[in-house]
Write a protein that holds these residues in place. Structure first.
Motif, mmCIF file in Angstrom:
data_model
loop_
_atom_site.group_PDB
_atom_site.id
_atom_site.type_symbol
_atom_site.label_atom_id
_atom_site.label_comp_id
_atom_site.label_asym_id
_atom_site.label_seq_id
_atom_site.Cartn_x
_atom_site.Cartn_y
_atom_site.Cartn_z
ATOM 1 N N ASP A 188 0.838 -1.152 0.110
ATOM 2 C CA ASP A 188 0.110 0.053 -0.118
ATOM 3 C C ASP A 188 0.926 1.236 0.034
ATOM 4 O O ASP A 188 2.267 1.150 0.429
ATOM 5 N N VAL A 189 0.275 2.462 -0.296
ATOM 6 C CA VAL A 189 1.054 3.701 -0.486
ATOM 7 C C VAL A 189 2.037 4.023 0.680
ATOM 8 O O VAL A 189 3.089 4.548 0.431
ATOM 9 N N THR A 190 1.260 3.949 1.957
ATOM 10 C CA THR A 190 1.827 4.231 3.292
ATOM 11 C C THR A 190 3.322 3.360 3.323
ATOM 12 O O THR A 190 4.575 4.000 3.486
ATOM 13 N N VAL A 191 3.246 2.294 3.158
ATOM 14 C CA VAL A 191 4.409 1.363 3.145
ATOM 15 C C VAL A 191 5.469 1.252 2.381
ATOM 16 O O VAL A 191 6.516 1.202 2.476
ATOM 17 N N GLN A 192 4.763 1.628 1.113
ATOM 18 C CA GLN A 192 5.480 1.749 -0.251
ATOM 19 C C GLN A 192 6.673 2.742 0.103
ATOM 20 O O GLN A 192 7.578 2.760 -0.240
ATOM 21 N N LEU A 193 5.919 4.129 0.536
ATOM 22 C CA LEU A 193 7.075 5.144 0.702
ATOM 23 C C LEU A 193 8.105 4.682 1.893
ATOM 24 O O LEU A 193 9.174 5.295 1.543
ATOM 25 N N GLN A 194 7.738 4.006 2.958
ATOM 26 C CA GLN A 194 8.790 3.704 3.868
ATOM 27 C C GLN A 194 9.701 2.688 3.448
ATOM 28 O O GLN A 194 11.030 3.101 3.555
ATOM 29 N N VAL A 195 9.233 1.872 2.593
ATOM 30 C CA VAL A 195 10.475 0.855 2.147
ATOM 31 C C VAL A 195 11.269 1.748 1.062
ATOM 32 O O VAL A 195 12.506 1.566 1.055
ATOM 33 N N LEU A 196 10.690 2.649 0.216
ATOM 34 C CA LEU A 196 11.493 3.396 -0.727
ATOM 35 C C LEU A 196 12.637 4.305 0.155
ATOM 36 O O LEU A 196 13.557 4.419 -0.417
ATOM 37 N N ARG A 197 12.129 4.732 0.973
ATOM 38 C CA ARG A 197 13.264 5.692 1.793
ATOM 39 C C ARG A 197 14.166 4.666 2.336
ATOM 40 O O ARG A 197 15.310 5.115 2.592
ATOM 41 N N LEU A 198 13.981 3.812 2.991
ATOM 42 C CA LEU A 198 14.832 2.872 3.548
ATOM 43 C C LEU A 198 15.783 2.387 2.562
ATOM 44 O O LEU A 198 16.991 2.404 2.842
ATOM 45 N N LEU A 199 15.114 1.909 1.229
ATOM 46 C CA LEU A 199 16.225 1.358 0.230
ATOM 47 C C LEU A 199 17.276 2.541 -0.158
ATOM 48 O O LEU A 199 18.224 2.422 -0.367
ATOM 49 N N LYS A 200 16.674 3.881 -0.423
ATOM 50 C CA LYS A 200 17.473 4.867 -0.714
ATOM 51 C C LYS A 200 18.563 5.256 0.383
ATOM 52 O O LYS A 200 19.903 5.592 -0.168
ATOM 53 N N HIS A 201 18.194 5.305 1.466
ATOM 54 C CA HIS A 201 18.956 5.737 2.592
ATOM 55 C C HIS A 201 20.114 4.669 2.731
ATOM 56 O O HIS A 201 21.419 5.138 2.727
ATOM 57 N N LYS A 202 19.788 3.548 2.614
ATOM 58 C CA LYS A 202 20.928 2.421 2.843
ATOM 59 C C LYS A 202 21.692 2.459 1.602
ATOM 60 O O LYS A 202 23.111 2.240 1.639
ATOM 61 N N ALA A 203 21.168 2.643 0.345
ATOM 62 C CA ALA A 203 22.119 2.772 -0.834
ATOM 63 C C ALA A 203 23.238 3.915 -0.614
ATOM 64 O O ALA A 203 24.140 3.627 -1.044
ATOM 65 N N ARG A 204 22.588 5.037 -0.184
ATOM 66 C CA ARG A 204 23.341 6.284 -0.173
ATOM 67 C C ARG A 204 24.630 5.941 1.000
ATOM 68 O O ARG A 204 25.713 6.182 0.690
ATOM 69 N N ALA A 205 24.289 5.457 1.905
ATOM 70 C CA ALA A 205 25.014 5.143 3.120
ATOM 71 C C ALA A 205 26.227 4.237 2.586
ATOM 72 O O ALA A 205 27.220 4.273 3.212
ATOM 73 N N SER A 206 25.772 3.095 2.045
ATOM 74 C CA SER A 206 26.836 2.186 1.534
ATOM 75 C C SER A 206 27.381 2.262 0.360
ATOM 76 O O SER A 206 28.520 1.680 -0.052
ATOM 77 N N GLY A 207 27.169 3.511 -0.408
ATOM 78 C CA GLY A 207 27.875 3.545 -1.908
ATOM 79 C C GLY A 207 27.385 2.652 -2.736
ATOM 80 O O GLY A 207 27.963 2.530 -3.989
ATOM 81 N N THR A 208 26.045 1.947 -2.544
ATOM 82 C CA THR A 208 25.589 0.854 -3.459
ATOM 83 C C THR A 208 24.922 1.381 -4.747
ATOM 84 O O THR A 208 23.788 2.183 -4.611
ATOM 85 N N SER A 209 25.160 1.099 -5.914
ATOM 86 C CA SER A 209 24.428 1.379 -6.961
ATOM 87 C C SER A 209 23.017 0.573 -6.978
ATOM 88 O O SER A 209 23.141 -0.463 -6.857
ATOM 89 N N VAL A 210 22.204 1.366 -7.735
ATOM 90 C CA VAL A 210 20.665 0.521 -7.725
ATOM 91 C C VAL A 210 20.154 0.430 -9.026
ATOM 92 O O VAL A 210 20.251 1.877 -9.461
ATOM 93 N N LEU A 211 19.714 -0.331 -9.710
ATOM 94 C CA LEU A 211 18.955 -0.335 -10.895
ATOM 95 C C LEU A 211 17.592 -0.674 -10.428
ATOM 96 O O LEU A 211 17.156 -1.577 -10.079
ATOM 97 N N PHE A 212 16.568 0.412 -10.608
ATOM 98 C CA PHE A 212 15.403 0.012 -9.976
ATOM 99 C C PHE A 212 14.292 0.182 -11.171
ATOM 100 O O PHE A 212 14.085 0.970 -12.065
ATOM 101 N N ILE A 213 13.462 -0.915 -11.257
ATOM 102 C CA ILE A 213 12.419 -1.264 -12.331
ATOM 103 C C ILE A 213 11.070 -0.915 -11.844
ATOM 104 O O ILE A 213 10.746 -1.519 -10.624
#
Length: 328
Positions: A188-213
């Protein structure tokens, strides 16, 4: 961010079928640099998931044919790699977050056992150290009572919790690239936003590249630095996400943005792109979007090349780019 993590060059791939073949990818080129979050967006059948699966060689061997092109992961040729090399890369160099975690996680094994097994497969850690790392990853994904969750089965968790476990699992071996194939579609939209924020924060913190489909322009706009728009197996527009969202030039990109709920007026029906994606067993002559396009002209009988269009590094495969459009 100059080093290329994933590079796909002029890739043409088809799936043989009875009396013909499906031309799933047609001269696709894209690049992900170190630390970038790159989006690939388009309708179902545009070739997004096939591109992602091929980057990890997850398509069943013998089910597809690469006519020409190259896929390079951290300087290594993916298409020529042996099965042993692929097993070493998967998880350690590149990991994947699937759309439905209930089918990606083993329903008969506890969360902790699955995470420990993946971590120990690629890192020289004891069982105790692997468990401690797994708990830390779950805590970083803001999963409450992480130690207790380690002893649960996937069916005991909500969809949002399972997807957070999948993200933690993807980051567990510190890969250079994570491929996320519509990881929030079932939420659902609320959980979706939370998951996206976690993914973005973790990727930035670790310097990991992401291909998002994704098929959702709104989701891509919240997460990605650059975006590729795909249609009928081809990249038809690319550029920085902000530029592409604010000033799209390809009629298909404009149509996708106009279909987004965020762009509509209250109590008014959203516009839809007329028609359907063409049959990829018989590619149409010229531009594949011609029959659905509001700007089609005589030159569309010829296939448009992907070329610079407008300011910046934006490219579009269109003979009649809508350069005067300033918003959608």
């Amino acid at each position: 961010m100059s080093e290329s993590v994933l590079s796909i060059e002029d890739l043409h791939l088809s799936f043989p079928i009875f009396r013909g073949e499906v031309h799933a990818l047609n001269h696709v080129s894209l690049e992900i640099k170190r630390g970038e979050i790159v989006g690939v967006v388009g309708e179902s059948g545009s070739g997004k998931s096939v591109t992602a699966m091929l980057a990890m060689r997850l398509l069943p061997e013998g089910s597809y044919r690469v006519h020409h092109g190259q896929v390079t992961l951290l300087g290594e040729d993916v298409l020529r790699a042996s099965e042993k090399q692929l097993r070493q890369w998967r998880g350690a160099k590149v990991a994947m977050i699937f759309q439905e975690p209930m089918t990606a996680l083993n329903p008969t094994r506890r969360i902790g056992k699955q995470m420990e097994e993946v971590i120990r497969q690629h890192q020289p850690l004891s069982r105790r150290a692997a468990r401690a790392k797994a708990i830390t990853l779950l805590e970083e994904m803001q999963i409450p009572d992480a130690a207790e969750v380690m002893d649960r089965y996937p069916f005991e968790l909500s969809g949002g919790m399972r997807q957070r476990v999948m993200i933690a699992l993807a980051f567990s071996c510190e890969p250079e690239l994570i491929i996320a194939d519509e990881p929030t579609t079932a939420l659902d939209v609320t959980v979706q936003l939370q998951v996206l924020r976690l993914l973005k924060h973790k990727a930035r913190a670790s310097g990991t590249s992401v291909l998002f489909i994704s098929h959702d322009m709104a989701v891509v706009s919240q997460l990605c630095d650059r975006t590729y728009v795909m249609y009928a197996g081809s990249v038809i527009e690319s550029g920085t996400t902000d530029t592409l969202i604010r000033h799209p030039v390809h009629p298909y990109s404009i149509g996708l943005l106009r279909c987004a709920p965020e762009s509509g007026e209250p109590r008014e029906m959203l516009p839809a792109i007329p028609g359907t994606v063409p049959n990829l067993t018989r590619l149409p002559r010229g531009c594949a979007f011609r029959e659905r396009c509001f700007a089609a002209g005589a030159k569309c009988d010829e296939t448009p090349p992907l070329r610079p269009s407008g300011a910046g590094d934006r490219q579009a495969a269109c003979w009649y780019p809508q350069l005067e459009v300033r918003h959608v």
